[in-house]
Design a protein around this motif. Structure first.
Motif, mmCIF file in Angstrom:
data_model
loop_
_atom_site.group_PDB
_atom_site.id
_atom_site.type_symbol
_atom_site.label_atom_id
_atom_site.label_comp_id
_atom_site.label_asym_id
_atom_site.label_seq_id
_atom_site.Cartn_x
_atom_site.Cartn_y
_atom_site.Cartn_z
ATOM 1 N N SER A 189 0.731 -1.267 0.093
ATOM 2 C CA SER A 189 -0.133 0.142 0.012
ATOM 3 C C SER A 189 0.769 1.463 -0.059
ATOM 4 C CB SER A 189 -0.934 -0.111 1.282
ATOM 5 O OG SER A 189 -1.985 -0.520 1.217
ATOM 6 N N ASP B 114 -0.165 -1.052 -11.705
ATOM 7 C CA ASP B 114 0.198 0.612 -11.169
ATOM 8 C C ASP B 114 0.732 1.116 -11.217
ATOM 9 O OD1 ASP B 114 -2.231 -0.878 -8.278
ATOM 10 O OD2 ASP B 114 -3.034 -0.220 -10.586
ATOM 11 N N ARG C 135 -9.443 -0.657 -4.854
ATOM 12 C CA ARG C 135 -8.703 -0.889 -3.787
ATOM 13 C C ARG C 135 -7.890 0.673 -3.905
ATOM 14 N NH1 ARG C 135 -4.242 -2.056 -7.173
ATOM 15 N NH2 ARG C 135 -5.348 -1.397 -9.172
ATOM 16 N N PHE C 136 -8.637 1.268 -4.296
ATOM 17 C CA PHE C 136 -8.737 2.701 -4.433
ATOM 18 C C PHE C 136 -9.134 3.601 -3.840
ATOM 19 C CE2 PHE C 136 -4.394 3.361 -7.470
ATOM 20 C CZ PHE C 136 -3.902 1.998 -7.314
ATOM 21 N N TYR D 17 -13.897 6.372 -10.423
ATOM 22 C CA TYR D 17 -12.430 5.933 -10.553
ATOM 23 C C TYR D 17 -11.919 4.986 -11.419
ATOM 24 C CZ TYR D 17 -12.958 6.573 -4.846
ATOM 25 O OH TYR D 17 -12.954 6.862 -3.197
ATOM 26 N N VAL E 151 -8.714 0.230 -10.610
ATOM 27 C CA VAL E 151 -8.426 0.641 -9.760
ATOM 28 C C VAL E 151 -9.872 0.539 -8.489
ATOM 29 C CG1 VAL E 151 -7.359 1.826 -10.323
ATOM 30 C CG2 VAL E 151 -8.713 3.361 -9.066
ATOM 31 N N TYR F 227 2.385 9.490 -10.835
ATOM 32 C CA TYR F 227 0.507 10.453 -10.741
ATOM 33 C C TYR F 227 1.112 11.062 -10.099
ATOM 34 C CZ TYR F 227 -0.409 5.433 -9.640
ATOM 35 O OH TYR F 227 -1.259 3.923 -9.476
ATOM 36 N N LEU G 96 -1.629 -3.151 -4.483
ATOM 37 C CA LEU G 96 -0.997 -2.545 -5.392
ATOM 38 C C LEU G 96 -0.829 -3.711 -6.097
ATOM 39 C CD1 LEU G 96 0.683 0.476 -3.594
ATOM 40 C CD2 LEU G 96 -0.791 0.813 -6.700
ATOM 41 N N MET H 212 -3.845 3.739 -1.655
ATOM 42 C CA MET H 212 -3.956 2.424 -3.463
ATOM 43 C C MET H 212 -3.491 1.421 -2.032
ATOM 44 S SD MET H 212 -1.463 4.806 -5.883
ATOM 45 C CE MET H 212 -0.356 4.727 -4.995
#
Length: 117
Positions: free
Chosen positions: A17, A89, A66-67, A59, A63, A93, A85, A82
């Motif tokens: 994460s 990914d 998960r995010f 989203y 993701v 960003y 992962l 996040m």
């Protein structure tokens, strides 16, 4: 002039994460979409997650689950948690704020996230 500064990127193993944080220099009203985009190596920039002006949260399908995006108006931050992962990914960003009606758009400088298998 609005400045967006990202932090929290780094190298993590698959399944791990990371939490990204975007701090903005001045108050940005809810009339702006705010969120996160990413650009994987050799690919185009894509939406990851964002708050929209009509109160929704979007989203990317890749993701979802998960995010998680969150916002603190007092601290002037937009965070991206996040989890789980994967190497897919891996990307730069970017924090983003936009008001189409005003023709205003701002980007942060980006923070690199690398996920090893």
């Amino acid at each position: 002039q609005v400045q967006l500064v990202e932090s929290g990127g780094g190298l993590v193993q698959a399944g791990g994460s990371l939490r990204l944080s975007c701090t903005y220099s001045i108050y940005i009203p809810s009339s702006f979409d705010m969120g996160w985009y990413r650009q994987p190596p050799g690919k185009q920039r894509e939406l990851v997650a964002r708050f929209t002006t009509d109160g929704r949260t979007n989203y990317a399908d890749s993701v979802k689950g998960r995010f998680s995006i969150s916002r603190d108006v007092v601290k002037k931050t937009v965070d991206l948690q996040m989890n789980n992962l994967t190497p897919e990914d891996t990307a730069a960003y970017y924090c983003h704020a936009e008001n189409l009606g005003l023709g205003s758009e701002y980007w942060g400088q980006g923070t690199q996230v690398t996920v090893s298998s």
